[in-house]
Design a protein around this motif. Structure first.
Motif, short mmCIF file in Angstrom:
data_model
loop_
_atom_site.label_atom_id
_atom_site.label_comp_id
_atom_site.label_asym_id
_atom_site.label_seq_id
_atom_site.Cartn_x
_atom_site.Cartn_y
_atom_site.Cartn_z
N ASP A 61 10.35 -3.15 -1.77
CA ASP A 61 9.98 -2.63 -0.44
C ASP A 61 9.56 -3.75 0.51
N LYS A 62 9.69 -3.46 1.80
CA LYS A 62 9.15 -4.34 2.84
C LYS A 62 7.83 -3.73 3.32
N LEU A 63 6.75 -4.52 3.19
CA LEU A 63 5.43 -4.06 3.57
C LEU A 63 4.97 -4.75 4.84
N LEU A 64 4.47 -3.98 5.79
CA LEU A 64 3.83 -4.55 6.98
C LEU A 64 2.33 -4.52 6.71
N VAL A 65 1.69 -5.69 6.71
CA VAL A 65 0.28 -5.78 6.33
C VAL A 65 -0.53 -6.36 7.48
N GLY A 66 -1.53 -5.60 7.94
CA GLY A 66 -2.36 -6.05 9.04
C GLY A 66 -3.28 -7.19 8.64
N GLY A 67 -3.86 -7.84 9.66
CA GLY A 67 -4.81 -8.91 9.41
C GLY A 67 -4.47 -10.17 10.15
N PHE A 68 -5.51 -10.94 10.45
CA PHE A 68 -5.38 -12.25 11.08
C PHE A 68 -6.39 -13.13 10.37
N GLY A 123 9.26 -1.50 8.61
CA GLY A 123 8.89 -1.63 7.21
C GLY A 123 9.06 -0.31 6.46
N ASP A 124 8.96 -0.41 5.15
CA ASP A 124 8.94 0.80 4.33
C ASP A 124 7.53 1.40 4.30
N VAL A 125 6.53 0.53 4.13
CA VAL A 125 5.14 0.97 4.07
C VAL A 125 4.28 0.00 4.86
N SER A 126 3.36 0.52 5.67
CA SER A 126 2.37 -0.31 6.36
C SER A 126 1.02 -0.14 5.67
N LEU A 127 0.38 -1.27 5.38
CA LEU A 127 -0.98 -1.28 4.83
C LEU A 127 -1.88 -1.86 5.90
N ILE A 128 -2.75 -1.04 6.48
CA ILE A 128 -3.56 -1.50 7.59
C ILE A 128 -5.04 -1.29 7.31
N LYS A 129 -5.87 -1.92 8.12
CA LYS A 129 -7.33 -1.82 7.95
C LYS A 129 -7.96 -1.40 9.28
#
Length: 228
Positions: free
Chosen positions: A18-25, A148-154
């Motif tokens: 999968d392609k994951l979009l992951v938040g954060g800086f 993306g397939d799944v986004s993991l965000i905070k």
């Protein structure tokens, strides 16, 4: 109401490759609890789209050290020397994208826009193989939207239907990444009752959020500390 997931229940929504979009800086606004669960899993061949790959054995750096990642797409991978080492040894594919271009590409992906023309990176190695167009006498390159397939965000808070607010700079890439995947999983510090959030402070409307996971981290003295 949005569904609250327990522990690592979210892993069933992520498949190998999968392609994951992951938040954060840096480490700000990074979904550390979700990343920990992923690092402890047997997932493999994942592509991560994120500003950077955390730090050495922190945040997304944990996925790198577990050999879960196939490819990383983002801007500042030099913040983690392990990422540079893995790339130099052929263990990790890296696609560099200027930071503003990355944000706009994800926004376009979420908005249903196929791509956009930008002057950034024209004439550099990052522009090699990309379509070029002259507009009003100036050169531009075509950048495709990112999905993306799944986004993991905070996020900082969520109400019970899934509206999200963010904590200062923890907002960063998270709102755009919440729009650009088939499934969106938000890690939050607190869940409040419906109506507790002012309409003007809600950044990500609940329509974008599929699942919520409670964070196991708190920030103490500028450092994120696991509480359980």
């Amino acid at each position: 109401m949005v569904k609250l997931l327990k522990d690592n229940e979210f892993l069933k929504f992520i498949k190998d490759g999968d392609k994951l979009l992951v938040g954060g800086f840096g480490m700000s606004g990074t979904p550390l609890t979700l990343i920990d669960g992923l690092a402890a899993s047997s997932k493999k061949e994942l592509t991560v789209v994120s500003n950077n790959l955390g730090e050495v054995d922190k945040g997304l750096g944990k996925l790198l050290n577990k050999n879960i990642l196939k490819k990383a797409i983002g801007s500042y991978f030099t913040t983690n020397r392990d990422a540079v080492k893995a790339w130099s040894e052929g263990e990790l594919e890296i696609e560099l994208i200027p930071q503003g271009t990355l944000a706009e590409a994800v926004r376009c992906g979420g908005a249903g826009i196929g791509g956009f023309y930008t002057k950034t990176a024209v004439g550099t190695k990052l522009a090699e193989g990309k379509e070029e167009k002259v507009i009003d006498g100036e050169r531009y390159i075509l950048e495709k939207g990112i999905k993306g397939d799944v986004s993991l965000i905070k996020a900082h808070k969520a109400d019970r239907i899934g509206n999200l607010v963010y904590d200062h700079t923890g907002r960063n890439f998270n709102p755009v990444m919440a729009t650009a995947s088939k499934i969106v999983i938000a890690e939050v510090d607190e869940i409040v009752e419906n109506g507790s959030l002012l309409p003007t402070e809600i950044v990500t409307p609940h329509i974008y959020v599929d699942y919520i996971v409670m964070s196991k981290y708190v920030k103490k003295g500028g450092v994120f500390v696991e509480t359980v």
